[in-house]
Every structure is written in C-alpha cells, then in structure tokens.
Scaffold this motif. Structure first.
Motif, PDB file in Angstrom:
ATOM      1  N   ASP A 170      43.053  36.813  27.653  1.00  8.74           N
ATOM      2  CA  ASP A 170      43.450  37.571  28.827  1.00  8.74           C
ATOM      3  C   ASP A 170      43.411  39.055  28.413  1.00  8.74           C
ATOM      4  O   ASP A 170      43.344  39.359  27.215  1.00  8.74           O
ATOM      5  N   ASP A 172      45.327  42.324  30.121  1.00  7.67           N
ATOM      6  CA  ASP A 172      46.579  43.094  30.170  1.00  7.67           C
ATOM      7  C   ASP A 172      47.737  42.324  29.559  1.00  7.67           C
ATOM      8  O   ASP A 172      47.984  41.172  29.907  1.00  7.67           O
ATOM      9  N   ILE A 178      51.435  46.371  27.978  1.00  5.67           N
ATOM     10  CA  ILE A 178      51.781  46.688  29.370  1.00  5.67           C
ATOM     11  C   ILE A 178      52.344  48.117  29.421  1.00  5.67           C
ATOM     12  O   ILE A 178      53.254  48.475  28.673  1.00  5.67           O
ATOM     13  N   ILE A 179      51.744  48.921  30.283  1.00  5.45           N
ATOM     14  CA  ILE A 179      52.220  50.291  30.471  1.00  5.45           C
ATOM     15  C   ILE A 179      52.407  50.557  31.971  1.00  5.45           C
ATOM     16  O   ILE A 179      51.987  49.747  32.794  1.00  5.45           O
ATOM     17  N   SER A 208      40.291  37.878  33.130  1.00  4.97           N
ATOM     18  CA  SER A 208      41.304  38.850  33.582  1.00  4.97           C
ATOM     19  C   SER A 208      41.496  38.805  35.090  1.00  4.97           C
ATOM     20  O   SER A 208      40.624  38.364  35.835  1.00  4.97           O
ATOM     21  N   GLY A 209      42.653  39.324  35.507  1.00  7.27           N
ATOM     22  CA  GLY A 209      42.921  39.468  36.940  1.00  7.27           C
ATOM     23  C   GLY A 209      42.213  40.690  37.497  1.00  7.27           C
ATOM     24  O   GLY A 209      42.026  40.833  38.703  1.00  7.27           O
ATOM     25  N   GLU A 294      45.538  48.205  43.902  1.00  4.98           N
ATOM     26  CA  GLU A 294      44.322  48.184  43.075  1.00  4.98           C
ATOM     27  C   GLU A 294      43.333  47.167  43.654  1.00  4.98           C
ATOM     28  O   GLU A 294      43.707  46.026  43.942  1.00  4.98           O
ATOM     29  N   ASN A 296      40.681  44.673  43.072  1.00  3.32           N
ATOM     30  CA  ASN A 296      40.113  43.889  41.971  1.00  3.32           C
ATOM     31  C   ASN A 296      38.946  43.032  42.439  1.00  3.32           C
ATOM     32  O   ASN A 296      38.708  41.952  41.927  1.00  3.32           O
ATOM     33  N   SER A 301      45.737  43.910  43.933  1.00  2.00           N
ATOM     34  CA  SER A 301      47.030  43.983  43.250  1.00  2.00           C
ATOM     35  C   SER A 301      47.886  45.071  43.884  1.00  2.00           C
ATOM     36  O   SER A 301      47.413  46.198  44.083  1.00  2.00           O
ATOM     37  N   HIS A 303      51.016  47.062  42.935  1.00  3.49           N
ATOM     38  CA  HIS A 303      51.915  47.326  41.805  1.00  3.49           C
ATOM     39  C   HIS A 303      53.232  47.957  42.269  1.00  3.49           C
ATOM     40  O   HIS A 303      53.219  48.878  43.080  1.00  3.49           O
ATOM     41  N   ARG A 305      55.753  48.490  39.659  1.00  2.00           N
ATOM     42  CA  ARG A 305      56.423  48.849  38.398  1.00  2.00           C
ATOM     43  C   ARG A 305      57.108  50.215  38.485  1.00  2.00           C
ATOM     44  O   ARG A 305      58.187  50.415  37.947  1.00  2.00           O
ATOM     45  N   ARG A 335      53.116  40.507  36.556  1.00  2.00           N
ATOM     46  CA  ARG A 335      54.133  41.351  35.940  1.00  2.00           C
ATOM     47  C   ARG A 335      54.294  42.637  36.748  1.00  2.00           C
ATOM     48  O   ARG A 335      53.468  43.534  36.677  1.00  2.00           O
ATOM     49  N   GLU A 339      49.965  39.876  43.894  1.00  2.00           N
ATOM     50  CA  GLU A 339      48.515  39.738  43.916  1.00  2.00           C
ATOM     51  C   GLU A 339      48.068  38.922  45.125  1.00  2.00           C
ATOM     52  O   GLU A 339      48.501  37.786  45.310  1.00  2.00           O
ATOM     53  N   LYS A 348      42.279  30.676  36.780  1.00  2.00           N
ATOM     54  CA  LYS A 348      41.840  30.908  35.395  1.00  2.00           C
ATOM     55  C   LYS A 348      41.552  29.589  34.663  1.00  2.00           C
ATOM     56  O   LYS A 348      40.724  29.543  33.762  1.00  2.00           O
TER      57      LYS A 348
HETATM   58  O1  LIG Z   1      44.866  38.894  33.916  1.00  2.00           O
HETATM   59  P1  LIG Z   1      45.224  40.204  33.305  1.00  2.00           P
HETATM   60  O2  LIG Z   1      44.089  40.815  32.522  1.00  2.00           O
HETATM   61  O3  LIG Z   1      46.480  40.121  32.506  1.00  2.00           O
HETATM   62  O4  LIG Z   1      45.498  41.162  34.529  1.00  2.00           O
HETATM   63  C1  LIG Z   1      46.675  41.019  35.323  1.00  2.00           C
HETATM   64  C2  LIG Z   1      46.996  42.317  36.003  1.00  2.00           C
HETATM   65  O5  LIG Z   1      47.038  43.290  34.955  1.00  2.00           O
HETATM   66  C3  LIG Z   1      47.194  44.658  35.310  1.00  2.00           C
HETATM   67  O6  LIG Z   1      48.544  44.883  35.689  1.00  2.00           O
HETATM   68  C4  LIG Z   1      49.463  44.693  34.638  1.00  2.00           C
HETATM   69  O7  LIG Z   1      49.196  45.652  33.582  1.00  2.00           O
HETATM   70  C5  LIG Z   1      49.392  47.041  33.966  1.00  2.00           C
HETATM   71  C6  LIG Z   1      48.990  47.907  32.785  1.00  2.00           C
HETATM   72  O8  LIG Z   1      49.698  47.617  31.643  1.00  2.00           O
HETATM   73  C7  LIG Z   1      50.860  47.240  34.382  1.00  2.00           C
HETATM   74  O9  LIG Z   1      51.062  48.589  34.792  1.00  2.00           O
HETATM   75  C8  LIG Z   1      51.185  46.285  35.533  1.00  2.00           C
HETATM   76  O10 LIG Z   1      52.554  46.398  35.868  1.00  2.00           O
HETATM   77  C9  LIG Z   1      50.896  44.843  35.144  1.00  2.00           C
HETATM   78  O11 LIG Z   1      51.066  43.965  36.237  1.00  2.00           O
HETATM   79  C10 LIG Z   1      46.207  45.054  36.386  1.00  2.00           C
HETATM   80  O12 LIG Z   1      46.477  46.368  36.789  1.00  2.00           O
HETATM   81  C11 LIG Z   1      46.235  44.088  37.557  1.00  2.00           C
HETATM   82  O13 LIG Z   1      45.259  44.437  38.481  1.00  2.00           O
HETATM   83  C12 LIG Z   1      45.926  42.697  37.011  1.00  2.00           C
HETATM   84  O14 LIG Z   1      45.890  41.757  38.071  1.00  2.00           O
END
Ligand SMILES: O=P(O)(O)OC[C@H]1O[C@H](O[C@H]2O[C@H](CO)[C@@H](O)[C@H](O)[C@H]2O)[C@H](O)[C@@H](O)[C@@H]1O
Length: 435
Positions: A170, A172, A178-179, A208-209, A294, A296, A301, A303, A305, A335, A339, A348
């Motif tokens: 994976d 992120d 994670i940031i 990845s997502g 975002e 994708n 997504s 967010h 955070r 996280r 989504e 996945k």
């Molecule tokens: O399947 P992944 O590669 O793990 O992607 C899942 C999501 O990851 C990203 O968001 C996550 O990471 C960000 C950066 O560290 C963080 O700011 C956010 O809070 C997390 O949810 C990505 O931006 C998403 O689009 C993905 O779906």
C-alpha cells in the motif's frame, strides 16, 4: 501495579485478551496476559482456574499451522472464477432524507472519530480489558496477536521456503508516513531505493487508494506494477490468461515506457459520475476550513484531518446529501478521510487476485503473496490472503487495531527494514545456491 501469585510478587499489568483469532478450534478463547514492566515480557495466563496462575510457556509460535490448513486442502479458485462473477451488486437503496440524524444513525460520525482513535477507545474496540491505564500494555498485548514481521522473520522465511514471494504494498501510511497535507506525502529516497531493490528479487506491486498516475508520480519506479483507485485502475503485464485477457474491462494499452500492457478499469463507466461528484463536493465543502477533496479518478477522497472536529458532522452531512442522489456510489472510511466509490464488487483484495493471475502467480502452491498495508481498505486484501490460505497480510500500525493480517510492523521505517531484510535473505539464499 503489584500482583501476588503464591509467595511471589510481580510488578506490571494484567490484561484480558480475546485470542480466538489464534485458536484452531474456533472456540472463544480469552486469556490473561501479564506484562512484567521490568523485563518487558508478556506471559499468557490460563483463565480456567479461578485464581490467576502464571503460565510461563504457551507463547504462540506462529508457524505453518498459523497459515492453517495443509497445502493439499488449500481452497483455490480455478482461473476465471474470481473475475467472472458480477461486478455490480444491487445498488445501495436511496436513504430517507434526515440530515444530521442520518449521519449519526448510519454511524458515520463514530467512524470518523475512530479513524485515528485515542488509545483508550481502541482497547475497548479490540476486546481488550485493560487493568491499567497504560496504553503500552494494550499495544504489547496486541503484538502478541499480531507479532512483528521483523522479529518473526525466520518464521516467515520458513513459510517462504521453495516458494516465489509476490509483494503487494500500500502507499500512504505504509511507504510514506501519514502527514496533514496529502499532496506532500512523498516517500523518502531511502524507501524508494528499498522498494527498487526488493522489486529486483520479487514481483512487486503498489495498490493504493490514490489515482494510479498520482501514486506513480510519488513512487517513480518503472519496475513495479501499479493499481490505483483502490484497485479499480490496474496496469499489469500482458498475459494470455483467459480470466485476465478476456475480461470485458481489460484492454491492451502501452505504459509510460511504451511497453505493451493490460489496462484493467472495472469502473470505467463511473468516470463521468465520479467527476461530477468531485466537483459538487469541492463546491459544497469550500467554506469548511481545512477540508480537502481529492480526485482519485475512480473514487473521491474527502479529507477532514485538518478540519476542526466541531465541523466533522457538517462534512459528513454534505457527503451524505450528495450520495443520496447517487445510489450507485457508496462511502468507505479511511484515515481521517471519507472515500466515495462505485458500488461494484471490486476492492484491493480483488486487485491482488487479478495481479496474481496477470503475473502467472495464481498457483498458490508455489507462491507466497505478502500484502503490507495500514488502512481499512487493505483489510480486503488481508482477508483474501487469509481466506484462501494463500499468504498473509502485515498490518502497519503503532496502535492496537483489529485486523485480518497475521503480522504487524509499527510504521513505514519498519516497513523499509522489512523490505531490506527480505532482500538480504534472498541474496544469502542465492549465494548458498551458487556455492
Ligand atoms: O491506499 P493508500 O495508498 O493508503 O491511500 C489511502 C488514502 O491515502 C491518502 O490519504 C491519507 O494519507 C494522507 C497523507 O499522509 C493524509 O493526509 C490523509 O489523512 C490520509 O487519509 C490519500 O490522500 C487518499 O486519497 C487515499 O485514498
């Protein structure tokens, strides 16, 4: 805390953990664990007797039996079976409007709050009743259930003996920490180099997502396979396999290097819908400070955070409102991210099966697939490997959480260490063969 067992006094903590996960007869098995603070060990204690007696043995050794059934009883779907089933389950029913109540009733807010829950909450969720406040205790209990893939490396290599490892990673939270700012979640050069080296020895794919283009931009390695949008956008090698090549959503294409590849996009018909929803969500959330939407490609997504917790319900409401008009879209939680994705029977886990088939590695006898991931969407892949007894998942987490993975790693730096260890092991194996 101090405990007395007979004449002896112990200093540490007790916790009660549900170990049914490791129980071969599927019976509920709860055991007491004693964490001795001085030496940091973890001793299971049998619950059968009324008084708690220390049992110093019974550390579960995770060997082949943990992967379960003998290989001749492995369940294995014949080629074609995994992909021929319908991609389109019955669409989600249009919910009755009700704004915030809907959001509350559907548990969205709870899920949003628990997407990075405080430790006390997680311990409850995990069926661990902690006798002390110590989060560390809960984590160590949890590690008993999901041992470190680094300290269990020998065991893993025993499982891999004589097999080809296929590695699924994976992005992120696994390859990059994670940031707050999703657009800046770059992976380090050291991690890139570790991934490049591991891919020389093992078939490696990133799942990845994010959109496939975005994750490729971050990783930048042409020697890997990529699946974006939670597996709904896959580029794999061309192979004359009935189930892959003949799939209606699979077309021949060329990759960035000009090589002929199979492009698999099972949700292609959703593209205009996803685009529309993306634009609506950007518009709706633009006044919420910190919110970020975002695109994708085959999913969106949202967010939160960086959004003040008091505005989380507003975000949830907005997303819920929009989804009411799109019964063919659904919501999953990541996280600190909501989504929105198509209601299709693809995730996945399916992507792992598809890639294994594309790579000619779907014969589970001689192949050991390993999937490393940190998020809820990675659980679909863990489940597929666990269910088919094909391989195993490694959950990246520095706090206890229930999972279908077998092992754990605490963070991306441990993931890097694991990748390097895999390479060293492979090199030493090849050296022994040459001798
Ligand atoms: O399947 P992944 O590669 O793990 O992607 C899942 C999501 O990851 C990203 O968001 C996550 O990471 C960000 C950066 O560290 C963080 O700011 C956010 O809070 C997390 O949810 C990505 O931006 C998403 O689009 C993905 O779906």
């Amino acid at each position: 805390m101090q405990y007395s067992f007979g004449d002896e006094k112990f200093s540490g903590s007790l916790c009660l953990m549900d170990c049914s996960h490791n129980s071969s007869d599927k019976k509920t098995l709860k055991r007491w664990f004693f964490i001795d603070k001085r030496v940091g060990n973890l001793d299971p204690m049998d619950l059968k007797s009324n008084h708690v007696a220390p049992v110093l043995t019974d550390q579960p050794s995770i060997n082949k039996s943990r992967l379960g059934i003998p290989s001749n009883q492995l369940s294995y779907s014949p080629p074609g079976a995994s992909f021929s089933s319908s991609l389109y389950p019955t669409p989600r029913k249009k919910p009755i409007p009700g704004k915030l109540d809907d959001v509350r009733a559907s548990g969205w807010l709870d899920a949003m709050k628990s997407s990075s829950p405080p430790r006390k909450m997680i311990t409850k969720e995990l069926n661990i009743e902690v006798a002390s406040d110590d989060a560390d205790v809960a984590y160590r209990c949890w590690m008993f259930k999901y041992p470190s893939a680094l300290s269990s490396f020998k065991e893993i290599m025993n499982l891999a003996k004589g097999k080809r490892i296929a590695l699924f990673l994976d992005y992120d939270g696994t390859l990059s920490p994670i940031i707050d700012e999703p657009d800046r979640a770059f992976m380090s050069d050291a991690m890139r180099s570790a991934v490049r080296t591991v891919a020389k020895y093992f078939s490696t794919a990133i799942i990845s997502g994010r959109s496939r283009d975005k994750v490729f931009e971050f990783v930048g390695l042409t020697e890997l396979y990529y699946a974006g949008s939670h597996g709904m956008d896959i580029i794999g090698p061309v192979r004359n396999s009935v189930s892959v090549g003949n799939h209606p959503n699979c077309i021949r294409s060329t990759d960035k290097e000009g090589r002929e590849v199979n492009l698999f996009q099972p949700a292609s018909e959703f593209l205009p819908m996803i685009d529309e929803v993306f634009r609506s969500l950007v518009e709706k959330t633009k006044e919420i400070e910190g919110a970020k939407v975002e695109n994708n490609k085959f999913c969106v997504s949202v967010h939160y955070r960086k959004v003040d917790e008091k505005n989380w319900s507003t975000i949830a409401e907005y997303v819920d409102d929009i989804l009411k008009d799109y019964p063919r879209l659904r919501l999953t939680h990541g996280r600190k991210v909501l989504e929105v994705r198509p209601v299709i029977n693809w995730d996945k886990g399916k992507a792992v099966e598809f890639l294994l088939e594309s790579l000619g590695l779907s014969n589970s006898e001689g192949v050991l697939p390993i999937y490393v991931g940190d998020d809820r969407t990675d659980e679909d892949a863990f489940k597929v490997l666990r269910k088919g007894n094909k391989g195993f998942g490694i959950l990246v987490s520095s706090w206890p959480k229930e999972s279908n993975a077998f092992y754990s790693l605490s963070d991306p730096s441990e993931v890097m260490e694991f990748l390097k260890t895999l390479v060293k092991w492979k090199q030493s194996e090849e050296y022994v063969k040459e001798e």
